[in-house]
Design a protein around this motif. Structure first.
Motif, PDB file in Angstrom:
ATOM      1  N   SER A  99       0.856  -1.188   0.000  1.00 14.10           N
ATOM      2  CA  SER A  99       0.000   0.000   0.000  1.00 14.10           C
ATOM      3  C   SER A  99       0.895   1.241   0.000  1.00 14.10           C
ATOM      4  O   SER A  99       2.109   1.154   0.197  1.00 14.10           O
ATOM      5  N   GLY A 100       0.283   2.412  -0.195  1.00 14.09           N
ATOM      6  CA  GLY A 100       1.057   3.646  -0.220  1.00 14.09           C
ATOM      7  C   GLY A 100       1.812   3.873   1.076  1.00 14.09           C
ATOM      8  O   GLY A 100       2.995   4.220   1.077  1.00 14.09           O
ATOM      9  N   GLY A 101       1.130   3.651   2.205  1.00 14.76           N
ATOM     10  CA  GLY A 101       1.770   3.852   3.506  1.00 14.76           C
ATOM     11  C   GLY A 101       2.871   2.844   3.759  1.00 14.76           C
ATOM     12  O   GLY A 101       3.936   3.179   4.302  1.00 14.76           O
ATOM     13  N   GLU A 102       2.642   1.583   3.385  1.00 13.62           N
ATOM     14  CA  GLU A 102       3.664   0.545   3.562  1.00 13.62           C
ATOM     15  C   GLU A 102       4.897   0.847   2.725  1.00 13.62           C
ATOM     16  O   GLU A 102       6.041   0.699   3.177  1.00 13.62           O
ATOM     17  N   GLY A 103       4.649   1.297   1.501  1.00 14.16           N
ATOM     18  CA  GLY A 103       5.772   1.637   0.627  1.00 14.16           C
ATOM     19  C   GLY A 103       6.574   2.798   1.191  1.00 14.16           C
ATOM     20  O   GLY A 103       7.811   2.816   1.111  1.00 14.16           O
ATOM     21  N   GLN A 104       5.864   3.761   1.790  1.00 12.61           N
ATOM     22  CA  GLN A 104       6.553   4.923   2.353  1.00 12.61           C
ATOM     23  C   GLN A 104       7.415   4.516   3.548  1.00 12.61           C
ATOM     24  O   GLN A 104       8.539   4.994   3.716  1.00 12.61           O
ATOM     25  N   LYS A 105       6.909   3.617   4.374  1.00 15.29           N
ATOM     26  CA  LYS A 105       7.697   3.121   5.507  1.00 15.29           C
ATOM     27  C   LYS A 105       8.967   2.419   5.012  1.00 15.29           C
ATOM     28  O   LYS A 105      10.047   2.590   5.593  1.00 15.29           O
ATOM     29  N   LEU A 106       8.828   1.624   3.955  1.00 15.78           N
ATOM     30  CA  LEU A 106       9.994   0.921   3.412  1.00 15.78           C
ATOM     31  C   LEU A 106      11.002   1.917   2.836  1.00 15.78           C
ATOM     32  O   LEU A 106      12.218   1.741   2.988  1.00 15.78           O
ATOM     33  N   ALA A 107      10.487   2.966   2.195  1.00 19.88           N
ATOM     34  CA  ALA A 107      11.377   3.993   1.648  1.00 19.88           C
ATOM     35  C   ALA A 107      12.121   4.710   2.770  1.00 19.88           C
ATOM     36  O   ALA A 107      13.309   5.043   2.638  1.00 19.88           O
ATOM     37  N   VAL A 108      11.430   4.955   3.896  1.00 22.77           N
ATOM     38  CA  VAL A 108      12.076   5.604   5.050  1.00 22.77           C
ATOM     39  C   VAL A 108      13.152   4.683   5.635  1.00 22.77           C
ATOM     40  O   VAL A 108      14.193   5.147   6.131  1.00 22.77           O
ATOM     41  N   ALA A 109      12.941   3.364   5.566  1.00 22.48           N
ATOM     42  CA  ALA A 109      13.943   2.408   6.068  1.00 22.48           C
ATOM     43  C   ALA A 109      15.274   2.577   5.336  1.00 22.48           C
ATOM     44  O   ALA A 109      16.342   2.329   5.907  1.00 22.48           O
ATOM     45  N   ARG A 110      15.230   3.003   4.080  1.00 24.91           N
ATOM     46  CA  ARG A 110      16.474   3.236   3.337  1.00 24.91           C
ATOM     47  C   ARG A 110      17.313   4.307   4.022  1.00 24.91           C
ATOM     48  O   ARG A 110      18.538   4.210   4.081  1.00 24.91           O
ATOM     49  N   VAL A 111      16.639   5.333   4.532  1.00 27.66           N
ATOM     50  CA  VAL A 111      17.349   6.429   5.193  1.00 27.66           C
ATOM     51  C   VAL A 111      17.962   5.953   6.501  1.00 27.66           C
ATOM     52  O   VAL A 111      19.103   6.295   6.832  1.00 27.66           O
ATOM     53  N   PHE A 112      17.213   5.145   7.273  1.00 25.68           N
ATOM     54  CA  PHE A 112      17.749   4.637   8.531  1.00 25.68           C
ATOM     55  C   PHE A 112      18.946   3.714   8.291  1.00 25.68           C
ATOM     56  O   PHE A 112      19.866   3.658   9.105  1.00 25.68           O
ATOM     57  N   TYR A 113      18.906   2.994   7.182  1.00 25.10           N
ATOM     58  CA  TYR A 113      20.015   2.073   6.886  1.00 25.10           C
ATOM     59  C   TYR A 113      21.271   2.825   6.463  1.00 25.10           C
ATOM     60  O   TYR A 113      22.387   2.430   6.794  1.00 25.10           O
ATOM     61  N   LYS A 114      21.095   3.921   5.765  1.00 28.80           N
ATOM     62  CA  LYS A 114      22.233   4.632   5.185  1.00 28.80           C
ATOM     63  C   LYS A 114      23.028   5.381   6.249  1.00 28.80           C
ATOM     64  O   LYS A 114      22.452   6.020   7.132  1.00 28.80           O
ATOM     65  N   ASP A 115      24.326   5.333   6.161  1.00 31.58           N
ATOM     66  CA  ASP A 115      25.194   6.044   7.093  1.00 31.58           C
ATOM     67  C   ASP A 115      25.362   7.476   6.597  1.00 31.58           C
ATOM     68  O   ASP A 115      26.342   7.818   5.931  1.00 31.58           O
ATOM     69  N   ALA A 116      24.387   8.311   6.905  1.00 27.86           N
ATOM     70  CA  ALA A 116      24.368   9.676   6.378  1.00 27.86           C
ATOM     71  C   ALA A 116      24.513  10.690   7.508  1.00 27.86           C
ATOM     72  O   ALA A 116      24.101  10.443   8.651  1.00 27.86           O
ATOM     73  N   ASN A 117      25.114  11.840   7.173  1.00 25.18           N
ATOM     74  CA  ASN A 117      25.210  12.938   8.143  1.00 25.18           C
ATOM     75  C   ASN A 117      23.915  13.740   8.204  1.00 25.18           C
ATOM     76  O   ASN A 117      23.589  14.334   9.223  1.00 25.18           O
ATOM     77  N   MET A 118      23.222  13.779   7.071  1.00 29.17           N
ATOM     78  CA  MET A 118      22.000  14.578   6.972  1.00 29.17           C
ATOM     79  C   MET A 118      20.884  13.725   6.388  1.00 29.17           C
ATOM     80  O   MET A 118      21.100  12.965   5.450  1.00 29.17           O
ATOM     81  N   ILE A 119      19.699  13.871   6.947  1.00 28.51           N
ATOM     82  CA  ILE A 119      18.520  13.171   6.439  1.00 28.51           C
ATOM     83  C   ILE A 119      17.537  14.212   5.908  1.00 28.51           C
ATOM     84  O   ILE A 119      17.233  15.196   6.591  1.00 28.51           O
ATOM     85  N   ILE A 120      17.066  14.007   4.695  1.00 29.95           N
ATOM     86  CA  ILE A 120      16.085  14.907   4.081  1.00 29.95           C
ATOM     87  C   ILE A 120      14.825  14.104   3.783  1.00 29.95           C
ATOM     88  O   ILE A 120      14.882  13.078   3.094  1.00 29.95           O
ATOM     89  N   LEU A 121      13.702  14.568   4.303  1.00 25.63           N
ATOM     90  CA  LEU A 121      12.438  13.849   4.129  1.00 25.63           C
ATOM     91  C   LEU A 121      11.415  14.790   3.498  1.00 25.63           C
ATOM     92  O   LEU A 121      11.016  15.793   4.104  1.00 25.63           O
ATOM     93  N   ASP A 122      11.013  14.449   2.279  1.00 28.68           N
ATOM     94  CA  ASP A 122      10.036  15.260   1.554  1.00 28.68           C
ATOM     95  C   ASP A 122       8.656  14.646   1.780  1.00 28.68           C
ATOM     96  O   ASP A 122       8.324  13.616   1.198  1.00 28.68           O
ATOM     97  N   GLU A 123       7.866  15.259   2.641  1.00 27.99           N
ATOM     98  CA  GLU A 123       6.535  14.734   3.031  1.00 27.99           C
ATOM     99  C   GLU A 123       6.651  13.287   3.511  1.00 27.99           C
ATOM    100  O   GLU A 123       6.059  12.380   2.925  1.00 27.99           O
ATOM    101  N   PRO A 124       7.408  13.019   4.564  1.00 26.69           N
ATOM    102  CA  PRO A 124       7.677  11.637   4.973  1.00 26.69           C
ATOM    103  C   PRO A 124       6.472  10.888   5.483  1.00 26.69           C
ATOM    104  O   PRO A 124       6.474   9.664   5.534  1.00 26.69           O
TER     105      PRO A 124
END
Length: 563
Positions: A495-520
């Motif tokens: 579903s749209g919400g499930e897909g969005q949660k999975l997309a957010v998981a990419r950010v949590f996995y990535k070793d990034a200094n900055m996180i940018i979320l466009d309408e998370p």
């Protein structure tokens, strides 16, 4: 030789080099096969037929003809084995390998060119044409090589036969060849012009086609019948436009093809040359009747070979025109490049925008004008504003997908152009509003890489933080579950919400200094949104975060809100 001719030969040679590099064995043997096949045809229907008829006409021993025929049969059998090996075995592996190499070049270039290119319709036309025609040019090149070496072999062997028996005969065929070459050049130029005119219209047809068969549009099409009606109207109009292009060029194409097929080939060979042969044998007695029979057969075949050969240069031109498109695409140099090689700070640092202005093009004017802001390390920033105010454009500038027209963006007091582009972007984790779920496994969708590129434990931690864990537990194959039904019958559509949660998981996995979320949280229910915000604050306490959101529940957790 003109510059245009040099370019034609250069483009074909470059494509040939690529084919040779990808599969040298097939490239060489395909040329050998074209020569071998024409040698066999000459031995069977010209030299062999002439020899057997002369044996009968001049009373030579039958043994001589029999020995020749047995030797010819053995040569033909070996040739058939070689042909089967080349086309039934070697070609099956070689051509896909060659086409893969060419496509990979295009895909690698598409990956590195600036996002700005995709805002240009002309780029899309050239890119679509380059990609769609790349494989066809490989097939055309090998077809052209076959015609070239078949024609050359026929000219050498049959030409020697004609010159030895009646040199004037070769003149008739040469005249037909030159005439066909000139007209063929005009035919292929016209065909390429028509293809270019049709290309933008065919893209529209492909768009309508996608709308009707892709799942993305299925619900809208069924709930709004007016949409399908309008699309079908567009479909009919575009087809009418394509038909109009064909009609506009039909008369010219008809006369050019008539000249090439009937005047340059049939009339000269079948009418004029046949009259000459009959006159030479019956009146002048310069050639024997056995020669007449063989020369008629050979002339007919050589006429076809010469016609093939006359098409070689026009085919080279056509290939060159498409290769030019491919070269034009491959020659695009990204404008967003590293102007220095400074190391990226290991930890979050200050990001500053100074008087940043940006416009996608002069016609539409500035999207952003004189924007200045500071984002302190580890801070949580929210950006809000009306639709179209430039919020997403702003983060694209921060990620250096575009460069500002005016002003500068500084990281740790240094212009971001001084950092390596790839390393700079690698330190930013992003979820766009129009995120994409790929036809791959759950794990691969988090990693955005192959499954063996990351540890399950780290992936599961990222999924837990994003709120997708409950859905994952319900999937029989867990991380190995195939998403979308594009290629797998047992694939899962989220579903749209499930897909969005999975997309957010990419950010949590990535070793990034900055996180940018466009309408998370745009597709999440209030409870899921609350958990996501809580997880985000916990997981990103040692990172800088930029939210773009219209929801107060999201913006209220920010340290600072920019309007």
């Amino acid at each position: 030789m003109s510059k245009k001719d040099n370019r034609v030969f250069s483009n074909n040679l470059n494509l040939l080099k690529l084919c040779f590099k990808a599969s040298p064995k097939y490239t060489v043997l395909s040329i050998v096969e074209a020569i071998r096949n024409e040698v066999v045809v000459f031995l069977e229907f010209t030299f062999g037929l002439n020899y057997v008829l002369e044996c009968a006409e001049y009373g030579r021993p039958f043994k001589d003809a029999a020995i020749f025929l047995v030797g010819l049969l053995a040569f033909v059998m070996v040739g058939l084995w070689f042909n089967a090996y080349l086309y039934q075995k070697l070609e099956m592996k070689a051509k896909p390998k060659i086409k893969q190499a060419l496509k990979e070049m295009l895909y690698m270039k598409a990956k590195e060119i600036d996002l700005e290119c995709y805002d240009n319709p002309e780029f899309y036309n050239d890119y679509v044409l380059a990609v769609s025609e790349a494989e066809n040019q490989v097939d055309r090149l090998f077809g052209m090589l076959s015609s070239l070496f078949t024609g050359l072999t026929s000219i050498v062997l049959s030409g020697a036969f004609f010159i030895g028996n009646d040199p004037i005969s070769f003149g008739f065929i040469f005249v037909a060849f030159v005439a066909s070459l000139i007209v063929g050049k005009a035919v292929n130029s016209l065909n390429f012009k028509i293809r270019n005119e049709k290309n933008p219209h065919e893209r529209k047809l492909n768009y309508v086609n996608r709308v009707f068969y892709l799942n993305d549009y299925a619900k809208e099409i069924r709930l709004n019948t007016e949409v399908s009606a309008e699309l079908l109207k567009d479909f009919d109009k575009v087809n009418d436009d394509i038909l109009a292009i064909d009609k506009k060029n039909a008369k010219k194409r008809f006369w050019l093809q008539y000249l090439q097929s009937y005047i340059c080939n049939h009339f000269i060979i079948y009418v004029v040359y046949m009259i000459y042969l009959v006159y030479s044998a019956a009146v002048l007695h310069r050639i024997s009747y056995s020669n007449v029979a063989v020369m008629l057969t050979t002339a007919n075949r050589m006429k076809n070979r010469m016609r093939q050969f006359s098409d070689v240069y026009p085919k080279m031109q056509e290939i060159s025109l498409y290769v030019d498109k491919i070269h034009k695409f491959l020659a695009i140099e990204p404008q967003i490049v590293s102007e220095g090689n400074r190391p990226i700070p290991e930890h979050p640092t200050e990001l500053e925008l100074r008087n940043v202005s940006f416009a996608y093009n002069e016609k539409d004017g500035y999207i952003l004008k004189n924007v200045s802001m500071k984002i302190n390390p580890y801070s949580k920033i929210a950006i809000v504003g009306y639709n179209g105010a430039g919020k997403t454009t702003l983060i694209k500038l921060i990620m250096r997908l575009y460069d500002p027209n005016e002003g500068e963006i500084l990281l740790n007091g240094i212009n971001i152009k001084e950092y390596d582009v790839a390393e700079y972007r690698r330190k930013i984790g992003t979820v766009f509003q129009d995120f994409k779920i790929f036809a791959a496994t759950v794990k691969e969708n988090v990693l955005l890489d192959f499954e063996d590129a990351g540890e399950d434990k780290k992936v599961l931690e990222a999924i837990e933080k994003s709120g997708f864990a409950d859905r994952l537990h319900s999937l029989e194959n867990g991380l190995k579950t195939n998403l979308t039904k594009e290629f797998e019958d047992d694939g899962v559509n989220l579903s749209g919400g499930e897909g969005q949660k999975l997309a957010v998981a990419r950010v949590f996995y990535k070793d990034a200094n900055m996180i940018i979320l466009d309408e998370p949280s745009s597709a999440l229910d209030p409870i899921a949104e609350y958990h996501l915000n809580h997880s985000m604050l916990t997981a990103a306490e040692n990172k800088s975060v930029i939210f773009i959101s219209h929801r107060l529940s999201t913006t209220r957790i920010a340290d600072k809100i920019y309007m």
